[in-house]
Design a protein around this motif. Sequence first.
Motif, short mmCIF file in Angstrom:
data_model
loop_
_atom_site.label_atom_id
_atom_site.label_comp_id
_atom_site.label_asym_id
_atom_site.label_seq_id
_atom_site.Cartn_x
_atom_site.Cartn_y
_atom_site.Cartn_z
N ALA A 155 15.88 -32.29 57.46
CA ALA A 155 15.08 -31.77 56.35
C ALA A 155 14.78 -32.86 55.32
N ARG A 156 15.69 -33.83 55.19
CA ARG A 156 15.50 -34.88 54.19
C ARG A 156 14.58 -35.99 54.69
N VAL A 157 14.80 -36.45 55.92
CA VAL A 157 14.05 -37.60 56.43
C VAL A 157 12.72 -37.18 57.06
N LEU A 158 12.70 -36.03 57.74
CA LEU A 158 11.48 -35.53 58.38
C LEU A 158 11.20 -34.12 57.88
N PRO A 217 7.65 -31.73 62.56
CA PRO A 217 9.02 -31.75 63.09
C PRO A 217 9.70 -30.40 62.87
N GLU A 218 9.49 -29.47 63.79
CA GLU A 218 9.96 -28.09 63.60
C GLU A 218 11.47 -27.95 63.82
N GLY A 219 12.06 -28.84 64.62
CA GLY A 219 13.48 -28.71 64.87
C GLY A 219 13.97 -29.75 65.85
N ASN A 224 14.19 -26.94 61.33
CA ASN A 224 13.91 -27.80 60.18
C ASN A 224 13.42 -26.94 59.03
N SER A 225 14.36 -26.37 58.35
CA SER A 225 14.01 -25.53 57.20
C SER A 225 14.38 -26.28 55.94
N VAL A 277 24.66 -30.72 43.22
CA VAL A 277 23.38 -30.84 43.92
C VAL A 277 23.02 -32.31 44.14
N CYS A 278 22.55 -32.63 45.34
CA CYS A 278 22.00 -33.95 45.65
C CYS A 278 20.81 -33.73 46.57
N THR A 279 19.64 -34.20 46.16
CA THR A 279 18.42 -33.91 46.93
C THR A 279 17.87 -35.10 47.70
N GLY A 280 18.54 -36.25 47.65
CA GLY A 280 18.03 -37.39 48.41
C GLY A 280 18.59 -38.70 47.93
N THR A 281 18.02 -39.79 48.45
CA THR A 281 18.56 -41.11 48.18
C THR A 281 18.43 -41.52 46.71
#
Length: 628
Positions: free
Chosen positions: A200-203, A298-300, A325-326, A455-459
């Motif tokens: 979910a984060r990269v794609l 990228p569905e899954g 990929n939700s 909470v952490c949402t990314g790099t």
Amino acid sequence: MKTADDVIKRVLWDDDVPSSEIAVGYEDRFLGVMQKPFSAFNWCDFGSLSDRETAIPQHRIVYFKYRDVIVWDKRTRLDNIFGSVGGETIDHVVEHYDTRYAPQVQEEPIQAADEERGNEEQICNDDRPNYFVALRITDANLVAALRQVQCRVLEADPRLHAALLPSNKFHITLTTLRLDSDEEKQAAREVMAEAQTLLARVLPASSAARVQGIGCFRDRVLHAQLAPACQTVLASAVAQLSGLFAARGLKLAGMHRPFTAHITLAKLSRQLSREVGAIDARAYAGFGPETELGWQAPEGLELCEMGAQSGPDGFYVRLCPTVRNSAPEPFVAASNAKLHALVAPHTAKRVVIMRGLPGSGKSSLAWQLAQSAGEGRAEVCSADAFFEREEGGYQFSADGLAAAHAACWARFHGLAARHTPVIIVDNTHASQPEVQRYVDGAAEHGYSISVVETVCTGTADVAAFQQRGRHRVPMASMLGMLARWVPCHGAWLVDTRPPPLAPSSPFPAPPARAAEEDEEESAVEASAREEGRVWEEGSGVRELLIFDMDGTLLLTPGKAEGISLWEAAHHAPYPHPSWLDRPESLSLPDAISPGPVLQLWPLCAGRGGARTVVLTGRVEGLRAATER
């Protein structure tokens, strides 16, 4: 002449080459030329090896054998794998071995170490991949376009019908594995669950891969290509995904370097190769490299068994359900009042499990909750306490991590046995098993359980936490935690992230130097500062970021491998004695792929208050090419 890397890829990916019958002769620095089965080595990137696996630099490979016959030898420029220097091909060698080659056994001198190893060369092949992780192709328009390509090829040569891949099996392979035991398969399922956050984060599901143009590997594997920008993104995702599997000790077998994302449309078997020879390029000539074929979201992620068998939906047989990929559900920050109500003075027997990356503020929050519980009613357990010294200070050691967590677990059980009203467990708890251990322990002692997660949402958040954390955990370690992070359902989500900083000033300005400090600065120090050789707060630089280039930012071929690739591409001897200081070392884009920390570069390069340094053996004259 085809390179050793070409031979390795052929053995790994050509089902018609019996890899169990292939041996590798290589140069041992102390024992001379040695020989081992092809299966004795892991042929993936060195960075993804586990401590139980063996690899060998390709420049030390001397020859390859099929049974007792040398079929590739760099000393004599023999290539009976591809026939690139006028020899035969491996298909011909295999087919005629019993009648032509068996009586002419070619012996390589046996080393003493071979005798000591006994029957080591008779080990059966357990290094060939038997499972793969993929993105399935489901977009109706893209599938229709790919089917059109197949039909065009079939019109040109009806014999290729047996080589076509069914459209309901179209996919992009991300990584391949060797899984044998039930334990390894279960570990792979757990990694797939952890990979949902990475996916979910990269794609993100809102993105899509652009499929553009048709190509053919070795005139035998017809495939659809992905746009270069999509290749880069997928290569980064593959590096992180492979890291998750390698961290669990699972064998990454048959990985290509560099990674080339593609969708296989047709593949010639050995028998069909004898009949057809090759897939004629004229059959797909109408589909140039710029031909737009479609897009795929990228569905899954799919973890599937290799083989011809199909699942109920016509795709491959899955080892675990599709990892959808939700996008993460929008978090609702728990108010301070609600959080502190968890441990109010009237609360009886509650365990609060904190989750969060280092520097996210979870420890500060843990102590605030302990104070809210009332004097003497709450205790905090933390593995960090193991590294805190009585005289003050903090002395971390990676060797002490196991002992630190054991001490935390023992303290938790002791507090629970004494019926402490509120127990707060303050650890990172990046993976579900780490959380579940304390959940089970709390239930065993009759405690109510609450999980509080920062909470952490990314790099970008990771970079902020790393800057704020008091222990200065390396960025690479924190990204590893984020990669295996799996959200905990039912957790209280708390947004402890610092407010976004103004783009013009990513970091606060450094403190001004006192006038007396400037007066005391020596002439030598002043000169060094002007030349940029001193890094200190007064210079406006608050952070020094050092990147190694080769093997870290980028995966680049070494001297021997690079020269072999250059010679194969230019059909001429390499004209220089050196490699890294030559522009040729950067002239093979297909041999260069993203390294494990390339994704950090955009976050770090050029940001305020920081000086970024790249370490490379390349000379100043290659600065522009290196930066490109």
